[in-house]
Design a protein around this motif. Structure first.
Motif, PDB file in Angstrom:
ATOM      1  N   ASP A  56      -4.327   3.919  -3.403  1.00 45.24           N
ATOM      2  CA  ASP A  56      -3.362   3.523  -2.370  1.00 45.24           C
ATOM      3  C   ASP A  56      -3.112   2.022  -2.306  1.00 45.24           C
ATOM      4  OD1 ASP A  56      -5.786   2.828  -1.307  1.00 45.24           O
ATOM      5  OD2 ASP A  56      -5.609   4.062   0.484  1.00 45.24           O
ATOM      6  N   TRP A  98       0.857  -1.181   0.000  1.00 49.25           N
ATOM      7  CA  TRP A  98       0.000   0.000   0.000  1.00 49.25           C
ATOM      8  C   TRP A  98       0.892   1.229   0.000  1.00 49.25           C
ATOM      9  CZ3 TRP A  98      -1.015  -4.502   2.366  1.00 49.25           C
ATOM     10  CH2 TRP A  98      -2.296  -5.039   2.247  1.00 49.25           C
ATOM     11  N   GLN A 141       0.752   5.295   1.240  1.00 43.26           N
ATOM     12  CA  GLN A 141       0.027   6.377   1.896  1.00 43.26           C
ATOM     13  C   GLN A 141       0.489   7.724   1.370  1.00 43.26           C
ATOM     14  OE1 GLN A 141       0.680   5.750   6.061  1.00 43.26           O
ATOM     15  NE2 GLN A 141      -1.097   4.437   6.227  1.00 43.26           N
ATOM     16  N   ALA A 163      -0.114   8.693  -5.012  1.00 41.37           N
ATOM     17  CA  ALA A 163      -1.139   7.946  -4.285  1.00 41.37           C
ATOM     18  C   ALA A 163      -2.524   8.507  -4.600  1.00 41.37           C
ATOM     19  CB  ALA A 163      -0.860   7.980  -2.784  1.00 41.37           C
TER      20      ALA A 163
END
Length: 146
Positions: free
Chosen positions: A68, A43, A45, A63
């Motif tokens: 994300d 992922w 952020q 992102a």
């Protein structure tokens, strides 16, 4: 990540596993060789990019543009304990994210203008390859120190 990129990584990983598997088949009983395969998700952020890192170029939030995640990731690690004290480890961890999104505002990237709301393709790549030498300082029933 588009299908082409994922299949390219899968093909390279499969070839590496096949090479290690076939090359080490005669040594399968030896505890000196190890092969680890890991898969998971990644992922993001925060992932800001600006090339060149000076005006008129702007900082683009990847992102925000691509989402994300999660994105599929994998890693292969091959280990060889050469002898009692010396060992080698090779790790391969390719990561490429390619997605399409819409920019929230006008952006300048590599001195090229991108208009807010335009469909924009972004590619993020961070491949990691490591060769590690290991020296065993202590190896007994209570400690394994390298």
């Amino acid at each position: 990540m588009n299908h082409r990129d994922l299949s390219g990584h899968a093909a390279r990983a499969t070839a590496l596993v096949a090479l290690i598997w076939n090359g080490g088949a005669a040594l399968a009983d030896s505890p000196r060789f190890t092969l680890e395969a890991e898969v998971g998700g990644a992922w993001q952020q925060r992932n800001d990019a600006r090339i060149d890192n000076e005006p008129p170029n702007t900082r683009i939030d990847l992102a925000e543009l691509t989402g994300d995640g999660p994105y599929p990731v994998g890693r292969l690690t091959f280990g060889w304990q050469i002898n009692e004290k010396h060992g080698l480890r090779v790790m391969v961890a390719p990561l490429e994210i390619e997605e399409t999104g819409r920019l929230a505002r006008d952006e300048v990237f590599r001195e090229r203008d991108f208009v807010a709301g335009a469909t924009t393709r972004a590619t993020y790549r961070f491949d990691s390859y490591r060769l590690t030498y290991l020296y065993t300082l202590r190896d007994d029933s209570s400690w394994h120190l390298r």
